[in-house]
Design a protein around this motif. Sequence first.
Motif, mmCIF file in Angstrom:
data_model
loop_
_atom_site.group_PDB
_atom_site.id
_atom_site.type_symbol
_atom_site.label_atom_id
_atom_site.label_comp_id
_atom_site.label_asym_id
_atom_site.label_seq_id
_atom_site.Cartn_x
_atom_site.Cartn_y
_atom_site.Cartn_z
ATOM 1 N N UNK A 58 -3.158 7.990 8.775
ATOM 2 C CA UNK A 58 -4.321 7.115 8.944
ATOM 3 C C UNK A 58 -4.348 5.980 7.915
ATOM 4 N N UNK A 59 -3.600 6.134 6.822
ATOM 5 C CA UNK A 59 -3.576 5.098 5.779
ATOM 6 C C UNK A 59 -2.663 3.927 6.147
ATOM 7 N N UNK A 60 -1.710 4.140 7.057
ATOM 8 C CA UNK A 60 -0.752 3.093 7.458
ATOM 9 C C UNK A 60 -0.120 2.441 6.220
ATOM 10 N N UNK A 61 0.480 3.293 5.403
ATOM 11 C CA UNK A 61 1.065 2.845 4.144
ATOM 12 C C UNK A 61 2.416 2.167 4.363
ATOM 13 N N UNK A 62 2.839 1.389 3.369
ATOM 14 C CA UNK A 62 4.173 0.800 3.396
ATOM 15 C C UNK A 62 5.234 1.816 2.992
ATOM 16 N N UNK A 63 4.851 2.773 2.164
ATOM 17 C CA UNK A 63 5.769 3.830 1.743
ATOM 18 C C UNK A 63 4.958 5.024 1.243
ATOM 19 N N UNK A 64 5.591 6.174 1.258
ATOM 20 C CA UNK A 64 4.963 7.413 0.793
ATOM 21 C C UNK A 64 5.836 7.987 -0.312
ATOM 22 N N UNK A 65 5.223 8.299 -1.452
ATOM 23 C CA UNK A 65 5.939 8.845 -2.605
ATOM 24 C C UNK A 65 5.446 10.252 -2.904
ATOM 25 N N UNK A 79 0.850 -1.185 0.000
ATOM 26 C CA UNK A 79 0.000 0.000 0.000
ATOM 27 C C UNK A 79 0.889 1.239 0.000
ATOM 28 N N UNK A 80 0.687 2.099 -0.990
ATOM 29 C CA UNK A 80 1.462 3.325 -1.118
ATOM 30 C C UNK A 80 0.543 4.541 -1.068
ATOM 31 N N UNK A 81 1.002 5.600 -0.397
ATOM 32 C CA UNK A 81 0.344 6.908 -0.503
ATOM 33 C C UNK A 81 1.212 7.758 -1.409
ATOM 34 N N UNK A 82 0.598 8.325 -2.435
ATOM 35 C CA UNK A 82 1.330 9.149 -3.387
ATOM 36 C C UNK A 82 0.702 10.537 -3.457
ATOM 37 N N UNK A 140 -5.976 16.393 -4.103
ATOM 38 C CA UNK A 140 -6.095 14.952 -3.902
ATOM 39 C C UNK A 140 -4.801 14.329 -3.408
ATOM 40 N N UNK A 141 -4.942 13.151 -2.845
ATOM 41 C CA UNK A 141 -3.815 12.253 -2.620
ATOM 42 C C UNK A 141 -4.239 10.876 -3.111
ATOM 43 N N UNK A 142 -3.288 10.070 -3.471
ATOM 44 C CA UNK A 142 -3.570 8.786 -4.110
ATOM 45 C C UNK A 142 -3.152 7.657 -3.183
ATOM 46 N N UNK A 143 -4.023 6.692 -3.028
ATOM 47 C CA UNK A 143 -3.706 5.478 -2.264
ATOM 48 C C UNK A 143 -3.694 4.329 -3.262
ATOM 49 N N UNK A 144 -2.493 3.788 -3.503
ATOM 50 C CA UNK A 144 -2.332 2.726 -4.485
ATOM 51 C C UNK A 144 -2.029 1.396 -3.815
ATOM 52 N N UNK A 145 -2.715 0.366 -4.232
ATOM 53 C CA UNK A 145 -2.434 -0.993 -3.776
ATOM 54 C C UNK A 145 -1.816 -1.764 -4.930
ATOM 55 N N UNK A 146 -0.631 -2.331 -4.698
ATOM 56 C CA UNK A 146 0.053 -3.089 -5.744
ATOM 57 C C UNK A 146 0.060 -4.558 -5.330
ATOM 58 N N UNK A 147 -0.447 -5.414 -6.185
ATOM 59 C CA UNK A 147 -0.536 -6.835 -5.842
ATOM 60 C C UNK A 147 -0.129 -7.703 -7.027
ATOM 61 N N UNK A 148 0.223 -8.950 -6.721
ATOM 62 C CA UNK A 148 0.598 -9.902 -7.767
ATOM 63 C C UNK A 148 -0.627 -10.330 -8.543
#
Length: 364
Positions: A176-183, A149-152, A355-363
Amino acid sequence: MKTMWMLLFMGLPLLALAYIGWHIWCLLPLSAVWKTVVIILMTGCFLLTFANFSRSTDGMPMPAATFCYEVATSSLIILLYLFMIFLVLDLGRLVRLLPRTLLYNNWATAIGIVVLMTAVFTYGYFHYKHKYREDIQLTTEKQMAKPLKLVMMSDLHLGYHNRREELHRWVDMINEEHADAILIAGDIIDMSMRPLKEERMFEEFQRLNAPVYACLGNHEYYSGEPDAQQFYELAGIHLLQDRCAIVGDLCIIGRDDRTNQHRKTLADIMKQADRSKFTILLDHQPHHLEQAERQKVDFQFSGHTHHGQVWPISWVTESIYECAFGAHQRGDTQYYVSSGLGIWGGKFRIGTRSEYIVATISHQ
Protein backbone atom coordinates in the motif's frame (compact mmCIF):
# COMPACT_ATOMS: atom_id res chain seq x y z
CA MET A 1 31.96 -16.01 26.74
CA LYS A 2 29.14 -17.59 24.70
CA THR A 3 28.87 -20.44 27.24
CA MET A 4 28.68 -17.94 30.11
CA TRP A 5 25.83 -16.04 28.44
CA MET A 6 23.95 -19.28 27.76
CA LEU A 7 24.32 -20.30 31.42
CA LEU A 8 22.99 -16.92 32.51
CA PHE A 9 20.17 -17.02 29.94
CA MET A 10 18.96 -20.42 31.13
CA GLY A 11 20.22 -20.41 34.75
CA LEU A 12 18.54 -17.20 35.87
CA PRO A 13 15.09 -18.34 34.65
CA LEU A 14 15.56 -21.62 36.58
CA LEU A 15 16.25 -19.65 39.78
CA ALA A 16 13.23 -17.46 39.06
CA LEU A 17 11.16 -20.59 38.42
CA ALA A 18 12.10 -21.95 41.86
CA TYR A 19 11.17 -18.62 43.49
CA ILE A 20 7.81 -18.48 41.69
CA GLY A 21 7.10 -22.17 42.41
CA TRP A 22 7.64 -21.66 46.12
CA HIS A 23 5.25 -18.69 46.14
CA ILE A 24 2.60 -20.59 44.22
CA TRP A 25 2.89 -23.48 46.66
CA CYS A 26 2.38 -21.09 49.59
CA LEU A 27 -0.38 -19.07 47.90
CA LEU A 28 -2.78 -21.65 46.51
CA PRO A 29 -5.27 -23.03 49.06
CA LEU A 30 -5.21 -26.47 47.44
CA SER A 31 -4.12 -29.94 48.43
CA ALA A 32 -0.46 -30.90 47.96
CA VAL A 33 -1.43 -33.04 44.96
CA TRP A 34 -3.01 -30.16 43.03
CA LYS A 35 -0.20 -27.76 43.96
CA THR A 36 2.27 -30.30 42.60
CA VAL A 37 0.29 -30.59 39.35
CA VAL A 38 0.31 -26.80 38.87
CA ILE A 39 4.07 -26.54 39.47
CA ILE A 40 4.82 -29.51 37.18
CA LEU A 41 2.78 -27.93 34.37
CA MET A 42 4.52 -24.60 34.86
CA THR A 43 7.96 -26.24 34.87
CA GLY A 44 7.09 -28.36 31.82
CA CYS A 45 6.13 -25.26 29.83
CA PHE A 46 9.47 -23.70 30.65
CA LEU A 47 11.46 -26.85 29.85
CA LEU A 48 9.95 -26.90 26.35
CA THR A 49 12.30 -23.98 25.70
CA PHE A 50 15.21 -26.44 25.59
CA ALA A 51 13.38 -28.49 22.95
CA ASN A 52 12.96 -25.36 20.81
CA PHE A 53 16.61 -24.33 21.07
CA SER A 54 17.78 -27.86 20.25
CA ARG A 55 15.39 -27.88 17.23
CA SER A 56 14.05 -31.29 18.31
CA THR A 57 10.53 -29.95 17.65
CA ASP A 58 11.32 -29.96 13.91
CA GLY A 59 10.52 -33.67 13.87
CA MET A 60 7.02 -33.14 15.28
CA PRO A 61 3.85 -32.58 13.25
CA MET A 62 3.53 -28.88 12.43
CA PRO A 63 0.63 -28.19 14.88
CA ALA A 64 2.55 -29.85 17.73
CA ALA A 65 5.78 -28.01 16.92
CA THR A 66 3.91 -24.70 16.75
CA PHE A 67 2.20 -25.41 20.10
CA CYS A 68 5.55 -26.22 21.75
CA TYR A 69 7.12 -23.03 20.40
CA GLU A 70 4.23 -20.78 21.45
CA VAL A 71 3.90 -22.27 24.93
CA ALA A 72 7.63 -22.38 25.68
CA THR A 73 8.51 -18.87 24.52
CA SER A 74 5.38 -17.31 26.03
CA SER A 75 6.13 -18.97 29.36
CA LEU A 76 9.45 -17.09 29.59
CA ILE A 77 7.67 -13.74 29.50
CA ILE A 78 4.85 -14.90 31.79
CA LEU A 79 7.41 -16.13 34.32
CA LEU A 80 9.16 -12.75 34.18
CA TYR A 81 5.96 -10.94 35.10
CA LEU A 82 5.05 -13.44 37.81
CA PHE A 83 8.52 -12.95 39.26
CA MET A 84 8.04 -9.17 39.32
CA ILE A 85 4.59 -9.47 40.93
CA PHE A 86 5.82 -11.76 43.72
CA LEU A 87 8.90 -9.60 44.23
CA VAL A 88 6.74 -6.50 44.71
CA LEU A 89 4.47 -8.39 47.12
CA ASP A 90 7.48 -9.64 49.09
CA LEU A 91 8.94 -6.16 49.33
CA GLY A 92 5.58 -4.83 50.49
CA ARG A 93 5.45 -7.51 53.17
CA LEU A 94 9.03 -6.83 54.31
CA VAL A 95 8.34 -3.12 54.86
CA ARG A 96 5.05 -4.07 56.57
CA LEU A 97 2.81 -2.42 53.98
CA LEU A 98 1.16 -5.76 53.23
CA PRO A 99 0.07 -8.49 55.65
CA ARG A 100 1.74 -11.90 55.55
CA THR A 101 -1.65 -13.56 55.04
CA LEU A 102 -1.86 -11.99 51.57
CA LEU A 103 0.68 -14.53 50.29
CA TYR A 104 -0.49 -17.68 52.10
CA ASN A 105 -3.52 -19.83 51.24
CA ASN A 106 -5.34 -16.83 49.78
CA TRP A 107 -7.78 -17.28 46.90
CA ALA A 108 -8.34 -13.52 46.60
CA THR A 109 -4.65 -12.87 45.90
CA ALA A 110 -4.43 -15.82 43.50
CA ILE A 111 -7.47 -14.69 41.51
CA GLY A 112 -6.24 -11.10 41.51
CA ILE A 113 -2.90 -12.16 40.02
CA VAL A 114 -4.64 -14.26 37.35
CA VAL A 115 -6.92 -11.36 36.37
CA LEU A 116 -4.02 -8.90 36.27
CA MET A 117 -1.84 -11.23 34.17
CA THR A 118 -4.71 -11.96 31.78
CA ALA A 119 -5.35 -8.25 31.28
CA VAL A 120 -1.67 -7.41 30.74
CA PHE A 121 -1.03 -10.19 28.24
CA THR A 122 -4.27 -9.66 26.36
CA TYR A 123 -3.22 -6.05 25.89
CA GLY A 124 0.32 -7.17 24.94
CA TYR A 125 -1.00 -9.55 22.28
CA PHE A 126 -3.28 -7.04 20.55
CA HIS A 127 -0.63 -4.33 20.84
CA TYR A 128 1.79 -6.64 19.01
CA LYS A 129 -0.77 -7.25 16.27
CA HIS A 130 -0.93 -3.50 15.58
CA LYS A 131 1.93 -2.46 13.31
CA TYR A 132 3.06 1.11 13.88
CA ARG A 133 3.97 3.17 10.81
CA GLU A 134 6.97 5.40 11.57
CA ASP A 135 7.43 8.20 9.04
CA ILE A 136 10.88 9.80 8.77
CA GLN A 137 12.19 12.54 6.49
CA LEU A 138 15.80 12.43 5.30
CA THR A 139 17.46 15.23 3.36
CA THR A 140 20.77 15.33 1.53
CA GLU A 141 22.94 17.80 -0.37
CA LYS A 142 23.80 15.03 -2.83
CA GLN A 143 22.11 15.00 -6.19
CA MET A 144 18.64 13.38 -6.27
CA ALA A 145 16.63 13.19 -9.50
CA LYS A 146 13.46 12.99 -7.41
CA PRO A 147 12.42 12.29 -3.81
CA LEU A 148 12.57 8.58 -3.04
CA LYS A 149 10.24 6.61 -0.80
CA LEU A 150 11.62 3.60 1.05
CA VAL A 151 9.94 1.05 3.32
CA MET A 152 12.38 -0.27 5.90
CA MET A 153 11.84 -3.09 8.36
CA SER A 154 13.75 -5.63 10.40
CA ASP A 155 13.25 -8.73 12.54
CA LEU A 156 10.31 -10.41 10.81
CA HIS A 157 11.22 -13.70 12.54
CA LEU A 158 9.19 -15.88 10.22
CA GLY A 159 8.77 -19.38 11.58
CA TYR A 160 6.48 -21.41 13.81
CA HIS A 161 4.79 -18.34 15.30
CA ASN A 162 4.82 -15.84 12.42
CA ARG A 163 3.34 -17.95 9.65
CA ARG A 164 2.46 -17.35 6.01
CA GLU A 165 -0.98 -15.93 6.83
CA GLU A 166 0.68 -13.25 8.97
CA LEU A 167 3.30 -12.53 6.31
CA HIS A 168 0.52 -12.16 3.70
CA ARG A 169 -1.03 -9.40 5.79
CA TRP A 170 2.32 -7.64 6.14
CA VAL A 171 2.99 -7.78 2.39
CA ASP A 172 -0.42 -6.22 1.68
CA MET A 173 0.35 -3.46 4.19
CA ILE A 174 3.76 -2.74 2.63
CA ASN A 175 2.43 -2.77 -0.92
CA GLU A 176 0.00 0.00 0.00
CA GLU A 177 3.01 2.32 0.42
CA HIS A 178 4.05 1.99 -3.27
CA ALA A 179 7.69 2.41 -2.30
CA ASP A 180 10.65 2.79 -4.65
CA ALA A 181 12.53 0.12 -2.71
CA ILE A 182 12.18 -2.05 0.38
CA LEU A 183 15.08 -2.54 2.82
CA ILE A 184 15.24 -5.32 5.42
CA ALA A 185 17.89 -5.23 8.15
CA GLY A 186 18.14 -8.95 8.90
CA ASP A 187 16.38 -11.68 10.88
CA ILE A 188 13.77 -12.42 8.25
CA ILE A 189 14.00 -16.00 9.53
CA ASP A 190 13.42 -16.99 13.16
CA MET A 191 15.09 -20.28 14.12
CA SER A 192 13.93 -23.06 11.82
CA MET A 193 13.60 -23.08 8.03
CA ARG A 194 10.97 -25.82 8.18
CA PRO A 195 7.83 -23.60 8.40
CA LEU A 196 9.17 -21.30 5.65
CA LYS A 197 9.77 -24.22 3.33
CA GLU A 198 6.54 -26.11 4.04
CA GLU A 199 4.40 -23.01 3.62
CA ARG A 200 6.42 -21.72 0.65
CA MET A 201 6.71 -18.31 2.25
CA PHE A 202 9.07 -17.13 -0.48
CA GLU A 203 5.99 -16.73 -2.69
CA GLU A 204 4.72 -13.92 -0.45
CA PHE A 205 7.91 -11.91 -0.97
CA GLN A 206 7.44 -12.29 -4.71
CA ARG A 207 4.18 -10.29 -4.35
CA LEU A 208 6.02 -7.19 -3.13
CA ASN A 209 5.67 -4.35 -5.63
CA ALA A 210 9.19 -2.92 -5.14
CA PRO A 211 12.71 -4.37 -5.26
CA VAL A 212 13.89 -5.77 -1.91
CA TYR A 213 17.43 -5.43 -0.52
CA ALA A 214 18.50 -7.08 2.71
CA CYS A 215 21.42 -8.05 4.92
CA LEU A 216 21.70 -11.13 7.11
CA GLY A 217 20.93 -11.19 10.83
CA ASN A 218 22.12 -13.50 13.57
CA HIS A 219 19.03 -15.70 13.22
CA GLU A 220 19.85 -16.46 9.60
CA TYR A 221 23.02 -18.06 10.98
CA TYR A 222 21.06 -19.93 13.68
CA SER A 223 18.73 -21.36 11.02
CA GLY A 224 21.63 -22.22 8.71
CA GLU A 225 23.21 -19.60 6.45
CA PRO A 226 23.18 -21.69 3.23
CA ASP A 227 19.45 -22.43 3.60
CA ALA A 228 18.82 -18.77 4.38
CA GLN A 229 20.65 -17.66 1.25
CA GLN A 230 18.64 -20.11 -0.83
CA PHE A 231 15.40 -18.74 0.64
CA TYR A 232 16.46 -15.17 -0.16
CA GLU A 233 17.15 -16.20 -3.74
CA LEU A 234 13.76 -17.93 -4.13
CA ALA A 235 12.04 -14.91 -2.58
CA GLY A 236 13.67 -12.52 -5.06
CA ILE A 237 15.48 -10.65 -2.28
CA HIS A 238 18.78 -9.00 -3.23
CA LEU A 239 21.08 -10.21 -0.46
CA LEU A 240 23.90 -7.76 0.27
CA GLN A 241 26.54 -9.66 2.19
CA ASP A 242 29.50 -7.30 2.65
CA ARG A 243 28.78 -5.63 -0.65
CA CYS A 244 27.03 -2.64 -2.23
CA ALA A 245 24.27 -2.10 -4.76
CA ILE A 246 23.54 1.05 -6.76
CA VAL A 247 19.80 1.72 -6.87
CA GLY A 248 19.15 4.94 -8.77
CA ASP A 249 20.50 7.77 -6.65
CA LEU A 250 21.16 5.46 -3.70
CA CYS A 251 24.15 3.34 -2.75
CA ILE A 252 22.87 0.57 -0.47
CA ILE A 253 25.52 -1.21 1.59
CA GLY A 254 24.69 -4.53 3.22
CA ARG A 255 27.00 -5.69 5.98
CA ASP A 256 27.17 -9.32 7.04
CA ASP A 257 26.04 -9.97 10.60
CA ARG A 258 28.67 -9.82 13.33
CA THR A 259 27.89 -13.50 14.07
CA ASN A 260 30.28 -14.08 11.18
CA GLN A 261 33.59 -13.24 12.86
CA HIS A 262 35.26 -13.13 9.44
CA ARG A 263 33.02 -10.45 7.95
CA LYS A 264 34.77 -7.56 6.26
CA THR A 265 35.44 -4.33 8.06
CA LEU A 266 33.15 -1.48 7.15
CA ALA A 267 36.17 0.43 5.84
CA ASP A 268 36.86 -2.38 3.35
CA ILE A 269 33.23 -2.58 2.25
CA MET A 270 33.06 1.18 1.72
CA LYS A 271 35.84 0.94 -0.87
CA GLN A 272 33.14 -0.47 -3.17
CA ALA A 273 30.68 2.34 -2.41
CA ASP A 274 29.82 5.25 -4.69
CA ARG A 275 30.08 8.08 -2.18
CA SER A 276 28.63 10.58 -4.62
CA LYS A 277 25.25 8.95 -3.97
CA PHE A 278 23.21 8.90 -0.75
CA THR A 279 24.66 5.95 1.19
CA ILE A 280 22.47 3.66 3.28
CA LEU A 281 24.09 1.01 5.47
CA LEU A 282 22.12 -2.08 6.48
CA ASP A 283 23.77 -3.62 9.56
CA HIS A 284 21.57 -5.88 11.65
CA GLN A 285 23.14 -5.31 15.06
CA PRO A 286 23.65 -1.67 16.14
CA HIS A 287 27.10 -2.15 17.65
CA HIS A 288 29.94 0.35 17.18
CA LEU A 289 27.87 3.07 15.57
CA GLU A 290 31.00 5.21 15.38
CA GLN A 291 32.22 3.10 12.46
CA ALA A 292 29.49 4.42 10.15
CA GLU A 293 30.27 7.97 11.29
CA ARG A 294 33.98 7.52 10.52
CA GLN A 295 33.16 6.21 7.06
CA LYS A 296 30.80 9.16 6.47
CA VAL A 297 27.80 6.94 5.80
CA ASP A 298 24.72 9.09 5.32
CA PHE A 299 22.22 6.77 7.03
CA GLN A 300 22.44 3.47 8.92
CA PHE A 301 19.44 1.22 9.47
CA SER A 302 19.60 -1.56 12.08
CA GLY A 303 17.34 -3.81 14.13
CA HIS A 304 18.13 -6.75 16.43
CA THR A 305 17.29 -5.16 19.81
CA HIS A 306 13.47 -5.47 19.52
CA HIS A 307 13.68 -2.67 22.10
CA GLY A 308 13.51 -5.52 24.59
CA GLN A 309 10.04 -6.63 23.36
CA VAL A 310 8.54 -6.14 26.83
CA TRP A 311 9.20 -3.77 29.71
CA PRO A 312 11.48 -3.82 31.72
CA ILE A 313 13.74 -5.69 29.26
CA SER A 314 13.61 -2.48 27.21
CA TRP A 315 15.62 -0.86 30.02
CA VAL A 316 18.25 -3.59 29.64
CA THR A 317 18.67 -2.99 25.90
CA GLU A 318 18.89 0.75 26.49
CA SER A 319 21.78 0.15 28.90
CA ILE A 320 23.61 -2.14 26.44
CA TYR A 321 23.36 -0.18 23.19
CA GLU A 322 24.27 3.41 22.39
CA CYS A 323 20.90 3.52 20.62
CA ALA A 324 18.49 0.66 21.31
CA PHE A 325 15.51 2.15 19.51
CA GLY A 326 14.53 5.03 17.28
CA ALA A 327 16.36 7.87 15.55
CA HIS A 328 19.91 8.80 16.46
CA GLN A 329 22.71 10.95 15.07
CA ARG A 330 26.50 11.00 15.28
CA GLY A 331 28.15 13.85 13.39
CA ASP A 332 26.62 13.95 9.90
CA THR A 333 25.50 10.31 10.03
CA GLN A 334 21.87 9.58 10.84
CA TYR A 335 20.67 6.28 12.28
CA TYR A 336 17.45 4.45 12.93
CA VAL A 337 17.30 1.33 15.11
CA SER A 338 14.00 -0.47 14.62
CA SER A 339 12.16 -2.45 17.29
CA GLY A 340 11.15 -4.85 14.50
CA LEU A 341 8.07 -5.72 12.50
CA GLY A 342 7.80 -9.23 13.90
CA ILE A 343 8.97 -10.71 17.15
CA TRP A 344 10.92 -13.59 18.66
CA GLY A 345 8.95 -15.87 20.96
CA GLY A 346 5.68 -14.98 22.66
CA LYS A 347 3.56 -12.50 20.72
CA PHE A 348 3.48 -9.77 23.35
CA ARG A 349 4.52 -6.13 23.13
CA ILE A 350 4.41 -4.37 26.51
CA GLY A 351 5.98 -0.92 26.61
CA THR A 352 7.41 -1.40 23.09
CA ARG A 353 5.94 -1.59 19.60
CA SER A 354 6.07 -3.50 16.33
CA GLU A 355 6.82 -1.14 13.48
CA TYR A 356 7.85 -0.51 9.92
CA ILE A 357 9.52 2.66 8.72
CA VAL A 358 8.55 4.77 5.72
CA ALA A 359 11.43 7.06 4.80
CA THR A 360 11.34 9.87 2.26
CA ILE A 361 14.73 11.00 0.97
CA SER A 362 14.88 14.34 -0.83
CA HIS A 363 17.42 16.90 -2.00
CA GLN A 364 18.04 19.62 0.55
